[in-house]
Scaffold this active site. Sequence first.
Site, short mmCIF file in Angstrom:
data_model
loop_
_atom_site.label_atom_id
_atom_site.label_comp_id
_atom_site.label_asym_id
_atom_site.label_seq_id
_atom_site.Cartn_x
_atom_site.Cartn_y
_atom_site.Cartn_z
N GLU A 34 0.85 -1.19 0.00
CA GLU A 34 0.00 0.00 0.00
C GLU A 34 0.89 1.24 0.00
O GLU A 34 1.76 1.39 0.86
CB GLU A 34 -0.93 0.01 1.22
CG GLU A 34 -1.79 1.26 1.35
CD GLU A 34 -2.57 1.59 0.08
OE1 GLU A 34 -2.38 2.71 -0.45
OE2 GLU A 34 -3.34 0.73 -0.38
N GLY A 39 -7.44 1.02 3.19
CA GLY A 39 -8.90 1.09 3.09
C GLY A 39 -9.40 1.59 1.76
O GLY A 39 -10.58 1.45 1.44
N GLY A 40 -8.52 2.22 0.97
CA GLY A 40 -8.90 2.66 -0.36
C GLY A 40 -9.89 3.81 -0.38
O GLY A 40 -10.11 4.51 0.61
N THR A 41 -10.53 3.98 -1.53
CA THR A 41 -11.45 5.09 -1.74
C THR A 41 -12.61 5.07 -0.78
O THR A 41 -12.96 6.09 -0.18
CB THR A 41 -11.97 5.06 -3.19
OG1 THR A 41 -10.88 5.23 -4.10
CG2 THR A 41 -12.98 6.19 -3.43
N CYS A 42 -13.23 3.92 -0.60
CA CYS A 42 -14.44 3.83 0.23
C CYS A 42 -14.20 4.37 1.63
O CYS A 42 -14.95 5.19 2.13
CB CYS A 42 -14.93 2.39 0.29
SG CYS A 42 -16.37 2.16 1.36
N HIS A 441 -45.52 -4.70 7.65
CA HIS A 441 -46.20 -3.40 7.55
C HIS A 441 -45.87 -2.60 8.80
O HIS A 441 -45.82 -3.15 9.90
CB HIS A 441 -47.71 -3.62 7.45
CG HIS A 441 -48.49 -2.33 7.55
ND1 HIS A 441 -48.67 -1.50 6.46
CD2 HIS A 441 -49.13 -1.74 8.60
CE1 HIS A 441 -49.39 -0.45 6.85
NE2 HIS A 441 -49.67 -0.58 8.15
#
Length: 456
Positions: A34, A39-42, A441
Amino acid sequence: MTRAFDAIIIGAGQAGPSLAGRLAAAGQQVAIVERHLFGGTCVNTGCKPTKTLVASAYAAHLARRGAEYGVMIDAPVRIDMAKVRARADKVIMDSRNGVEGWLRNMTNCTVFDGHARFESANTVRVGDELLTASKIFINVGGRPVIPDFPGVDEVPYLTNSGMLKLDRVPKHLVVVGGSYIGLEFAQMFRRFGAEVTVVEKGLRLVSREDPDISDMIREILESEGIHIRTSAECITFKSHPDGVSVGVDCTEGAPEIVGSDVLLAVGRRPNTDDLGLDTAGVAVDARGYIQVDDGLASSVPGIFAMGDCNGRGAFTHTAYNDFEIIAANLLGGAARKVSDRIPGYALFIDPPLGRVGMTVTQAKATGRKLLIGERPMTHVGRAVEKGEIFGKMQVVVDAETRKILGAAILGTGGDEAIHGILDIMNVDADYTELQWAVPVHPTVSELIPTLLNEMK
């Protein structure tokens, strides 16, 4: 010195860490590389922080509407943008640290900090280290596209990353781009108190949707005071004493908009241009996406691509599914394929849009005989009770096979309710299987059987 591994994973976004966990648990020696943020973009600039901001904006919006519900708030609603940002920052850091800690403490997994570049089809350099493996998995994500608009290099602008660093509310935010990222930021900052204008080159917002859905999205945003400028064929930028002047060649409206801040949200591009892919012989398309087959293998045996960089999906959930496909095929002897994936996604404005499969326009283009069902949210009890009646529910079915081709739920809870239809499509069941369901419902989902019974 070269260090040998069973697998090398480049990128610690949504797919990479999960694959590292599966491979390591199977006894394989894994290297994961890395270069920046785990964790990247998210985690860092996408889903996690933006949905945190959306939640803060929703709280402000609901507070302003309190009197409609008999809740009297005497003082004006005030936004503390520093606290809003701090809340998002905490969500980012908790998630990022969780991913990084998991990987660094994982048995059979070695973490390398740095930029990975191929030196051959099975060798990667990270700084002074040479890593080799018979299988290499690329999970490098993407970044915002900076369009070649006249004057764009002469003015300050923001991307989604820069927006997350704001600890103030812009006086007038001009959002260039009328799709997912742009519209989410447009609505949230309008609710924080900014004047907002959305500029879109196309004829309508979110052009991949059916025109009626697109029109409803525009109505939702305009009802909150957001200015929409579509058909902006020639967008230009120049400095202005009050910020940035945005020139728009639209069919109507003033030819110039002056904003204190500009957000560019016109798409994303893959982070594949500095990996040495040509050295390894990995084929990419004209836009830089790694070309993969139905099992996510690249043109080079042993090299795979997952997530945004392969052009087969631009969402966190599709990236994670890429991991699932690869893990199932390599470790479980399965034959899962990307082409079997039912496309589903959401637009997280408020109310949200949940979408799965084909639009009505796409379904009609196939020439099939269709059944189409629609219900306005004004006829959905849950929406009426919440006082959130914008939008509609829509489903399209192949009349001969009785299979659902696609659906859209634009309205309160639409991002959750759509999964009832998505699940039926995933198991390839007839729509009639849902007709006799007895849903809870009061919910939005309870109207799905009714929607299917009223098709024509």
